[in-house]
Design a protein around this motif. Structure first.
Motif, PDB file in Angstrom:
ATOM      1  N   SER A   1       0.822  -1.209   0.000  1.00 58.32           N
ATOM      2  CA  SER A   1       0.000   0.000   0.000  1.00 58.32           C
ATOM      3  C   SER A   1       0.860   1.264   0.000  1.00 58.32           C
ATOM      4  O   SER A   1       1.746   1.412   0.839  1.00 58.32           O
ATOM      5  CB  SER A   1      -0.916   0.031   1.230  1.00 58.32           C
ATOM      6  OG  SER A   1      -1.850  -1.019   1.181  1.00 58.32           O
ATOM      7  N   PRO A   2       0.572   2.180  -0.918  1.00 57.74           N
ATOM      8  CA  PRO A   2       1.276   3.470  -0.919  1.00 57.74           C
ATOM      9  C   PRO A   2       0.872   4.309   0.291  1.00 57.74           C
ATOM     10  O   PRO A   2      -0.322   4.454   0.590  1.00 57.74           O
ATOM     11  CB  PRO A   2       0.803   4.146  -2.203  1.00 57.74           C
ATOM     12  CG  PRO A   2       0.280   3.047  -3.057  1.00 57.74           C
ATOM     13  CD  PRO A   2      -0.277   2.033  -2.103  1.00 57.74           C
ATOM     14  N   TYR A   3       1.871   4.823   0.988  1.00 55.71           N
ATOM     15  CA  TYR A   3       1.676   5.715   2.124  1.00 55.71           C
ATOM     16  C   TYR A   3       2.394   7.014   1.846  1.00 55.71           C
ATOM     17  O   TYR A   3       3.460   7.020   1.229  1.00 55.71           O
ATOM     18  CB  TYR A   3       2.265   5.110   3.406  1.00 55.71           C
ATOM     19  CG  TYR A   3       1.325   4.205   4.145  1.00 55.71           C
ATOM     20  CD1 TYR A   3       0.781   4.580   5.366  1.00 55.71           C
ATOM     21  CD2 TYR A   3       0.981   2.968   3.640  1.00 55.71           C
ATOM     22  CE1 TYR A   3      -0.078   3.753   6.057  1.00 55.71           C
ATOM     23  CE2 TYR A   3       0.120   2.122   4.320  1.00 55.71           C
ATOM     24  CZ  TYR A   3      -0.405   2.523   5.528  1.00 55.71           C
ATOM     25  OH  TYR A   3      -1.265   1.700   6.211  1.00 55.71           O
ATOM     26  N   PHE A   4       1.815   8.095   2.341  1.00 54.32           N
ATOM     27  CA  PHE A   4       2.411   9.418   2.237  1.00 54.32           C
ATOM     28  C   PHE A   4       2.645   9.885   3.661  1.00 54.32           C
ATOM     29  O   PHE A   4       1.717   9.863   4.493  1.00 54.32           O
ATOM     30  CB  PHE A   4       1.493  10.346   1.436  1.00 54.32           C
ATOM     31  CG  PHE A   4       1.279   9.823   0.045  1.00 54.32           C
ATOM     32  CD1 PHE A   4       2.156  10.159  -0.970  1.00 54.32           C
ATOM     33  CD2 PHE A   4       0.246   8.945  -0.234  1.00 54.32           C
ATOM     34  CE1 PHE A   4       1.998   9.646  -2.240  1.00 54.32           C
ATOM     35  CE2 PHE A   4       0.081   8.430  -1.506  1.00 54.32           C
ATOM     36  CZ  PHE A   4       0.958   8.780  -2.512  1.00 54.32           C
ATOM     37  N   VAL A   5       3.887  10.266   3.965  1.00 53.14           N
ATOM     38  CA  VAL A   5       4.292  10.506   5.342  1.00 53.14           C
ATOM     39  C   VAL A   5       5.072  11.816   5.479  1.00 53.14           C
ATOM     40  O   VAL A   5       5.749  12.248   4.545  1.00 53.14           O
ATOM     41  CB  VAL A   5       5.151   9.339   5.876  1.00 53.14           C
ATOM     42  CG1 VAL A   5       4.364   8.034   5.888  1.00 53.14           C
ATOM     43  CG2 VAL A   5       6.422   9.155   5.060  1.00 53.14           C
ATOM     44  N   LEU A   6       4.948  12.402   6.641  1.00 50.86           N
ATOM     45  CA  LEU A   6       5.748  13.567   7.036  1.00 50.86           C
ATOM     46  C   LEU A   6       5.598  13.679   8.545  1.00 50.86           C
ATOM     47  O   LEU A   6       4.533  14.051   9.033  1.00 50.86           O
ATOM     48  CB  LEU A   6       5.281  14.847   6.343  1.00 50.86           C
ATOM     49  CG  LEU A   6       6.057  16.118   6.703  1.00 50.86           C
ATOM     50  CD1 LEU A   6       7.539  15.963   6.409  1.00 50.86           C
ATOM     51  CD2 LEU A   6       5.506  17.309   5.944  1.00 50.86           C
ATOM     52  N   GLU A   7       6.626  13.256   9.255  1.00 53.64           N
ATOM     53  CA  GLU A   7       6.590  13.214  10.715  1.00 53.64           C
ATOM     54  C   GLU A   7       5.404  12.388  11.206  1.00 53.64           C
ATOM     55  O   GLU A   7       4.797  12.694  12.232  1.00 53.64           O
ATOM     56  CB  GLU A   7       6.590  14.618  11.305  1.00 53.64           C
ATOM     57  CG  GLU A   7       7.863  15.386  10.976  1.00 53.64           C
ATOM     58  CD  GLU A   7       7.960  16.722  11.671  1.00 53.64           C
ATOM     59  OE1 GLU A   7       7.549  16.808  12.847  1.00 53.64           O
ATOM     60  OE2 GLU A   7       8.455  17.673  11.038  1.00 53.64           O
ATOM     61  N   GLY A   8       5.044  11.371  10.447  1.00 58.32           N
ATOM     62  CA  GLY A   8       3.911  10.487  10.744  1.00 58.32           C
ATOM     63  C   GLY A   8       3.125  10.239   9.468  1.00 58.32           C
ATOM     64  O   GLY A   8       3.353  10.878   8.439  1.00 58.32           O
TER      65      GLY A   8
END
Length: 136
Positions: free
Chosen positions: A47-54
């Protein structure tokens, strides 16, 4: 918009039917537009996830829709009513997009920006503990 694309996310998207590819590409652009520091990765198998400090969001294509999972602990306001599922979920809510539907880009982008701000403030779990978040 310039960002570093994860080739595994590219592979996930390119394996989908054309209409789902279009939805995933639009969501991908919106989340990267929300903040240029957003990174993408693969979690939980493929699954593609998009993250930035979580976690910000994840994509999951189903037979008749694409789910955009918003990792907001149900604390980000939804004034436009774009959330379609997980209203009582403690971790993530869902925006399901079906073939032929239009994504409410301004509303989804606003939610991404709020999730990112919450992540930068320590994450939704911390904000819930402290009670320092906008009530949905």
């Amino acid at each position: 918009m310039t960002y570093t694309a994860d080739p595994r996310v590219d592979a996930y998207i390119s394996s989908l039917p054309e209409w789902q590819q279009a939805v995933c590409r639009e969501v991908r652009e919106l989340v990267h537009t929300a903040d240029p520091d957003v990174a993408e990765t693969i979690k939980r198998g493929n699954s593609p996830y998009f993250v930035l400090e979580g976690n910000i969001c994840a994509l999951l294509a189903a037979k008749d829709h694409v789910s955009v999972f918003l990792y907001d602990g149900a604390i980000v306001p939804d004034p436009e009513g774009i959330i379609t599922g997980g209203h009582d979920n403690k971790t993530a809510r869902t925006v399901a997009v079906r073939q032929g539907e239009t994504i409410n880009a301004p509303a989804l982008t606003a939610m991404f920006k709020q999730i990112i701000a919450n992540n930068r403030a320590g994450g939704w779990r911390k904000l819930k503990r402290e009670g320092s978040f906008p009530k949905p």
